[in-house]
Scaffold this active site. Structure first.
Site, PDB file in Angstrom:
ATOM      1  N   ARG A   1       4.671  32.305 -19.679  1.00 55.75           N
ATOM      2  CA  ARG A   1       4.176  33.454 -18.905  1.00 55.75           C
ATOM      3  C   ARG A   1       5.313  34.475 -18.747  1.00 55.75           C
ATOM      4  O   ARG A   1       6.422  34.118 -18.335  1.00 55.75           O
ATOM      5  CB  ARG A   1       3.732  32.981 -17.520  1.00 55.75           C
ATOM      6  CG  ARG A   1       3.355  34.083 -16.570  1.00 55.75           C
ATOM      7  CD  ARG A   1       2.011  34.656 -16.900  1.00 55.75           C
ATOM      8  NE  ARG A   1       1.593  35.641 -15.901  1.00 55.75           N
ATOM      9  CZ  ARG A   1       0.471  36.340 -15.998  1.00 55.75           C
ATOM     10  NH1 ARG A   1      -0.332  36.195 -17.048  1.00 55.75           N
ATOM     11  NH2 ARG A   1       0.150  37.189 -15.046  1.00 55.75           N
TER      12      ARG A   1
ATOM     13  N   GLN B   1       2.906  28.471  -6.539  1.00 55.84           N
ATOM     14  CA  GLN B   1       3.522  29.797  -6.401  1.00 55.84           C
ATOM     15  C   GLN B   1       3.958  30.341  -7.768  1.00 55.84           C
ATOM     16  O   GLN B   1       3.772  31.525  -8.071  1.00 55.84           O
ATOM     17  CB  GLN B   1       4.741  29.684  -5.469  1.00 55.84           C
ATOM     18  CG  GLN B   1       5.432  30.999  -5.157  1.00 55.84           C
ATOM     19  CD  GLN B   1       4.620  31.857  -4.199  1.00 55.84           C
ATOM     20  OE1 GLN B   1       3.681  31.386  -3.565  1.00 55.84           O
ATOM     21  NE2 GLN B   1       4.981  33.132  -4.115  1.00 55.84           N
ATOM     22  N   LEU B   2       4.499  29.469  -8.586  1.00 56.26           N
ATOM     23  CA  LEU B   2       4.971  29.912  -9.905  1.00 56.26           C
ATOM     24  C   LEU B   2       3.806  30.336 -10.819  1.00 56.26           C
ATOM     25  O   LEU B   2       4.025  31.072 -11.783  1.00 56.26           O
ATOM     26  CB  LEU B   2       5.780  28.786 -10.572  1.00 56.26           C
ATOM     27  CG  LEU B   2       7.210  28.660 -10.033  1.00 56.26           C
ATOM     28  CD1 LEU B   2       7.794  27.292 -10.367  1.00 56.26           C
ATOM     29  CD2 LEU B   2       8.106  29.772 -10.587  1.00 56.26           C
TER      30      LEU B   2
ATOM     31  N   GLU C   1       0.841  -1.206   0.000  1.00 54.48           N
ATOM     32  CA  GLU C   1       0.000   0.000   0.000  1.00 54.48           C
ATOM     33  C   GLU C   1       0.879   1.261   0.000  1.00 54.48           C
ATOM     34  O   GLU C   1       0.597   2.241  -0.673  1.00 54.48           O
ATOM     35  CB  GLU C   1      -0.924  -0.016   1.227  1.00 54.48           C
ATOM     36  CG  GLU C   1      -1.779   1.238   1.329  1.00 54.48           C
ATOM     37  CD  GLU C   1      -2.946   1.109   2.301  1.00 54.48           C
ATOM     38  OE1 GLU C   1      -3.138   0.019   2.886  1.00 54.48           O
ATOM     39  OE2 GLU C   1      -3.675   2.098   2.472  1.00 54.48           O
ATOM     40  N   ARG C   2       1.969   1.198   0.745  1.00 51.97           N
ATOM     41  CA  ARG C   2       2.829   2.392   0.845  1.00 51.97           C
ATOM     42  C   ARG C   2       3.641   2.601  -0.424  1.00 51.97           C
ATOM     43  O   ARG C   2       3.906   3.745  -0.826  1.00 51.97           O
ATOM     44  CB  ARG C   2       3.690   2.283   2.107  1.00 51.97           C
ATOM     45  CG  ARG C   2       2.793   2.483   3.314  1.00 51.97           C
ATOM     46  CD  ARG C   2       3.353   2.198   4.649  1.00 51.97           C
ATOM     47  NE  ARG C   2       2.287   2.434   5.628  1.00 51.97           N
ATOM     48  CZ  ARG C   2       2.214   1.908   6.841  1.00 51.97           C
ATOM     49  NH1 ARG C   2       3.180   1.110   7.259  1.00 51.97           N
ATOM     50  NH2 ARG C   2       1.204   2.173   7.639  1.00 51.97           N
TER      51      ARG C   2
ATOM     52  N   GLY D   1      -1.276  34.442  -9.115  1.00 52.53           N
ATOM     53  CA  GLY D   1      -2.693  34.498  -8.745  1.00 52.53           C
ATOM     54  C   GLY D   1      -3.517  33.419  -9.422  1.00 52.53           C
ATOM     55  O   GLY D   1      -4.453  32.876  -8.824  1.00 52.53           O
TER      56      GLY D   1
ATOM     57  N   ASN E   1       3.096  10.749   7.879  1.00 53.01           N
ATOM     58  CA  ASN E   1       4.558  10.885   7.785  1.00 53.01           C
ATOM     59  C   ASN E   1       5.212  10.623   9.141  1.00 53.01           C
ATOM     60  O   ASN E   1       6.296  10.037   9.218  1.00 53.01           O
ATOM     61  CB  ASN E   1       4.921  12.293   7.288  1.00 53.01           C
ATOM     62  CG  ASN E   1       4.823  12.386   5.770  1.00 53.01           C
ATOM     63  OD1 ASN E   1       4.185  11.547   5.132  1.00 53.01           O
ATOM     64  ND2 ASN E   1       5.465  13.387   5.191  1.00 53.01           N
TER      65      ASN E   1
END
Ligand SMILES: Cc1cc2nc3c(=O)[nH]c(=O)nc-3n(C[C@H](O)[C@H](O)[C@H](O)COP(=O)(O)OP(=O)(O)OC[C@H]3O[C@@H](n4cnc5c(N)ncnc54)[C@H](O)[C@@H]3O)c2cc1C
Length: 381
Positions: free
Chosen positions: A270, A338-339, A244-245, A342, A368
């Site tokens: 962009r 972030q890149l 599963e992991r 908006g 984790n």
């Protein structure tokens, strides 16, 4: 995809999964998210293409692949499109499958596996309970012996495919001793009296995947629905968690890779200050770091796949792959959002969807922190 690890037959399967995603999943995806489940027809289509029965023996309608690399290919293609899709199908085809294929009698196989492989029977697995998931040994759902079988009482939460599953593999306490000898596994079927489901849970991501609470009130589970031996449930779960992991690790990286690829296109096109945003040294270095992190993690996970195919994947190595890839994936998704500036914060943008979908990978299938506990114990700490 590494040539040495995947042969022609895996690449052919990859093509068919990719075509399925493009022609069946993508056109219907927005609707799945609105209704908060995947159409039954889509499950049936996946079944007809051999995606759901990779672990299932040929004589019960499956592909009997005998090679986990086919599962890796399936997960990679689905997760690249959507982490939620890879989770829904992955729980069924790869997490539940080993319980139904390995622990069953021939009578049970004949009863469940043909429908499981075809997509007529959707499955789920219920380990986590409202009062806790990390401490699996402490589960409270109980099954008491009766003349006809077992009487099941308790509840499960956060169950993927839970709302629409026809078969649910349920872990329940059947004794008072230590977890390793007092938990057993049962198959609860849709329509059993006393088996109820809550409404589909309102998650921050993975809208298409139906995640639900399940309730068991005096559910009469026949002896014929016990999986394997009484009291071996905890061992069965521990034996299957490395797969599963690894499943999570493969999906995490494929998903992050897809988002990084999209972001590279955006960074090349962009413009700000009259130049592509990817040409600013900060962003170029950031993208270089993300590409490196993914490639390095991929190598480790591919090594785990090789181990698993050879039947040698250790729980500790699987734990390392799971937490590390979840961290790398979330780092990649956050940096890619972030890149996008908006636009990255708009729900309609692909990167925003992946960012919301991806957050859970540090939580499910063992958080984790729990992965680090497993690794820490192995270090003798
Ligand atoms: C979308 C989604 C789908 C899921 N699908 C399934 C499914 O199909 N079947 C299923 O059975 N479960 C499923 N889960 C449940 C998931 O596996 C659990 O949420 C997870 O194991 C954590 O359990 P918990 O939520 O009860 O958190 P808790 O166990 O309450 O933990 C809360 C916090 O405490 C931390 N913590 C706990 N113990 C320790 C420790 N010893 N050291 C340090 N920190 C610790 C945890 O890391 C976490 O940060 C799903 C969850 C989600 C969100």
């Amino acid at each position: 995809m590494t040539k040495s690890l995947y042969g022609r037959e895996h690449l052919d399967f990859q093509d068919s999964v990719r075509a399925f995603v493009e022609t069946e999943v993508a056109p219907n995806y927005a609707r799945y998210c609105t209704q908060r489940f995947i159409d039954r027809e889509t499950w049936l289509k996946a079944g007809s293409l051999g995606m759901l029965g990779l672990h299932v023996p040929d004589r019960f309608g499956g592909g009997e692949a005998g090679d986990w690399r086919f599962t890796a290919v399936l997960l990679r293609e689905l997760a690249r499109f959507s982490a939620g899709f890879s989770s829904s199908f992955g729980i069924h085809a790869d997490i539940v499958a080993p319980y139904l294929c390995d622990l069953t009698t021939d009578e049970q196989r004949a009863r469940w596996l043909p429908g499981f492989a075809s997509g007529e029977l959707i499955s789920a697995i219920g380990m986590t309970e409202p009062r806790g998931g990390s401490d699996l040994a402490n589960l409270a759902t109980r099954a008491e012996r009766t003349d006809a079988g077992w009487l099941l009482n308790g509840s499960k939460t956060f169950i993927t495919n839970g709302g629409r599953a026809d078969l649910v593999v349920v872990a329940a306490r059947t004794g008072d001793g230590r977890a390793s000898s007092s938990i057993s596994m049962f198959v609860v079927e849709a329509g059993m009296a006393g088996f109820e489901r809550g409404s589909v849970l309102d998650k921050i991501g993975q809208a298409e995947s139906d995640t639900s609470e399940l309730y068991f009130a005096d559910v009469e589970v026949p002896e014929a629905n016990l999986l394997g031996e009484v009291g071996r449930g905890f061992v069965y779960m521990m034996e299957r968690l490395p797969q599963e992991r690894l499943n999570c690790a493969v999906s995490n990286l494929a998903n992050a890779r897809g988002v990084l690829d999209e972001t590279l296109v955006y960074a090349r096109t962009r413009e700000a200050f009259g130049t592509p945003i990817g040409s600013f040294q900060h962003n170029r270095f950031l993208l270089a770091e993300l590409a490196t992190a993914l490639d390095v993690a991929d190598s480790f996970v591919e090594d785990c796949v090789v181990d698993h195919v050879a039947g040698e994947l250790s729980p500790v190595k699987a734990a390392k792959a799971k937490w590390w890839t979840a961290q790398v994936q979330n780092d990649v998704l956050d940096a890619c959002l972030q890149l996008h500036g908006g636009y990255g914060y708009m729900r309609e943008s692909s990167v925003a969807r992946h960012w919301m979908d991806g957050r859970v990978t540090k939580i499910w299938a063992g958080t984790n922190e729990i992965m680090k506990e497993i690794i820490g114990r192995d270090l003798g700490l």
